[in-house]
Every structure is written in C-alpha cells, then in structure tokens.
Design an enzyme around this catalytic site. Structure first.
Site, PDB file in Angstrom:
ATOM      1  N   ARG A 128       0.821  -1.219   0.000  1.00 31.62           N
ATOM      2  CA  ARG A 128       0.000   0.000   0.000  1.00 31.62           C
ATOM      3  C   ARG A 128       0.853   1.266   0.000  1.00 31.62           C
ATOM      4  NH1 ARG A 128      -3.154  -3.768   3.085  1.00 31.62           N
ATOM      5  NH2 ARG A 128      -1.676  -3.395   4.752  1.00 31.62           N
TER       6      ARG A 128
ATOM      7  N   GLU B  24       6.657 -11.439  13.969  1.00 31.19           N
ATOM      8  CA  GLU B  24       6.185 -12.109  15.183  1.00 31.19           C
ATOM      9  C   GLU B  24       6.593 -13.594  15.132  1.00 31.19           C
ATOM     10  OE1 GLU B  24       2.089 -11.362  15.784  1.00 31.19           O
ATOM     11  OE2 GLU B  24       2.034 -12.441  17.688  1.00 31.19           O
TER      12      GLU B  24
HETATM   13  P1  AMP Z   1       4.875  -2.685  11.151  1.00 30.57           P
HETATM   14  O1  AMP Z   1       6.120  -3.206  10.510  1.00 30.57           O
HETATM   15  O2  AMP Z   1       4.500  -3.442  12.400  1.00 30.57           O
HETATM   16  O3  AMP Z   1       4.941  -1.182  11.392  1.00 30.57           O
HETATM   17  O4  AMP Z   1       3.696  -2.980  10.147  1.00 30.57           O
HETATM   18  C1  AMP Z   1       3.498  -2.166   9.082  1.00 30.57           C
HETATM   19  C2  AMP Z   1       2.836  -2.830   7.910  1.00 30.57           C
HETATM   20  O5  AMP Z   1       1.874  -3.816   8.263  1.00 30.57           O
HETATM   21  C3  AMP Z   1       2.123  -1.738   7.158  1.00 30.57           C
HETATM   22  O6  AMP Z   1       2.667  -1.694   5.864  1.00 30.57           O
HETATM   23  C4  AMP Z   1       0.680  -2.096   7.177  1.00 30.57           C
HETATM   24  O7  AMP Z   1       0.209  -2.127   5.874  1.00 30.57           O
HETATM   25  C5  AMP Z   1       0.558  -3.462   7.850  1.00 30.57           C
HETATM   26  N1  AMP Z   1      -0.292  -3.442   9.067  1.00 30.57           N
HETATM   27  C6  AMP Z   1       0.123  -3.681  10.344  1.00 30.57           C
HETATM   28  N2  AMP Z   1      -0.894  -3.611  11.219  1.00 30.57           N
HETATM   29  C7  AMP Z   1      -2.000  -3.297  10.497  1.00 30.57           C
HETATM   30  C8  AMP Z   1      -3.387  -3.063  10.817  1.00 30.57           C
HETATM   31  N3  AMP Z   1      -3.860  -3.125  12.064  1.00 30.57           N
HETATM   32  N4  AMP Z   1      -4.224  -2.755   9.804  1.00 30.57           N
HETATM   33  C9  AMP Z   1      -3.763  -2.670   8.536  1.00 30.57           C
HETATM   34  N5  AMP Z   1      -2.488  -2.877   8.167  1.00 30.57           N
HETATM   35  C10 AMP Z   1      -1.612  -3.204   9.116  1.00 30.57           C
END
Ligand code: AMP
Length: 173
Positions: free
Chosen positions: A58, A95
C-alpha cells in the site's frame, strides 16, 4: 478532512484480535485521496526530496502519488524476489520468523535526499528495515510519512531523530 470517518476498520481480520485499518475506502474517495497526499507532502513541499521510497504494497499507492506531486522519483521497496536487476536486501524479524525487503541498487544515488512513505506504521519494524537498507545507499533520509499510526505500539521509537508524521492516529486496538 476527517480521515477517520473515511478509513474503514475491520475487526478480526486477518485473524482474531487484529483490528485491520482498511484504507481502500479512502482510495475510492478522490477528494480524500487528494487531501491525504497534500497533507503527507506538506512538510517537504518547500524543499522536495530526490526520491520517495514506498513500501510494498500500500506504500506504493501513496508513495507514487506523493512523488508525482513533489516532482521527485519513486522507488519501490519490495518483498524478496520481485525486483529483476541487482538489489540490496535487508532481513527483519516478524512475530513468527523473518522476512526481507529489497531495493534496486541503482535506484538511489549517494547523497540523495529520501522520504519514506507507507500507509500504516504499527510496530515500525518494516520502516526500520527500510532505514537499515537505505544505509547501503549512502543517502540522507529526510523523513518518514504515514497515513496512519498505531500509537499504542510506539513504532516511532524505532525512527530515532528522523522526522515522522502521520495523518491519523489510533490510540488503542
Ligand atoms: P509494522 O512493521 O509493524 O509497522 O507494520 C506495518 C505494515 O503492516 C504496514 O505496511 C501495514 O500495511 C501493515 N499493518 C500492520 N498492522 C496493520 C493493521 N492493524 N491494519 C492494517 N495494516 C496493518
């Protein structure tokens, strides 16, 4: 613009306990999308970066739109095995297990100013991996911009003193 009224939340997707923040309802609204792009690039309009790096998938949508508005180049940071020419790779912890992210070696020149764009910052782990990957380019990361920040996960703590802004924050799951 009240983005929270436009972005859809889908509890329980893709598994129980996750509240999925669904930005596709913003993509179908051209006024909201135009406003989001304007707000994402606002701090960088006076002095645009050379490149925007968008994170699969996205981040491509928002990153490419921002790059067009700023008149700078767009660089996709992709899942492994998707980019055809010579790449740099960085692995990061999930995770369960690990994943990695790749960029074309010739996409950014030494000394380029780079802005990172993604749709949502959760733990910040993905952006952190891109920051490590960008070290291999000897470029200058001028900022990180996200549509959504899940503040309760404190992802911004991983970004050090790099300027970060998000348009919408969610304080709890
Ligand atoms: P992070 O590496 O944990 O910051 O996760 C970021 C990526 O995971 C982003 O590119 C989001 O598109 C996706 N993501 C993580 N949590 C969510 C959520 N609750 N809703 C939608 N997309 C999420």
């Amino acid at each position: 613009m009240d983005y929270k009224q436009i972005i859809r939340q889908v509890p329980g997707f893709p598994k129980p306990g996750i509240n999925f923040i669904d930005v596709t309802t913003l993509l179908t609204n051209p006024q909201a999308m135009a406003s989001a792009v304007k707000d994402l690039i606002a701090p960088y309009k006076a002095s645009p970066p050379d490149r925007i790096v968008g994170i699969e998938a996205r981040g491509f949508i928002f990153g490419a739109a921002c790059a067009l508005e700023l008149g700078c180049g767009f660089v996709p940071a992709r899942k492994p095995g998707k980019l055809p020419a010579a790449t740099y790779t960085e692995s990061y912890e999930l995770e369960y297990g690990t994943d990695s992210i790749e960029m074309h070696q010739d996409a950014i020149a030494p000394g380029n100013k780079v802005l990172i764009v993604d749709d949502l910052i959760a733990t910040g782990g993905t952006v952190e991996a891109v920051l490590k990957l960008l070290k291999k380019f000897d470029c200058e990361v001028v900022g990180i911009a996200g549509l959504v920040e899940l503040t309760f996960l404190n992802g911004r703590a991983k970004f050090g003193d790099i300027p970060f802004h998000a348009l919408v924050t969610y304080d709890s799951e």
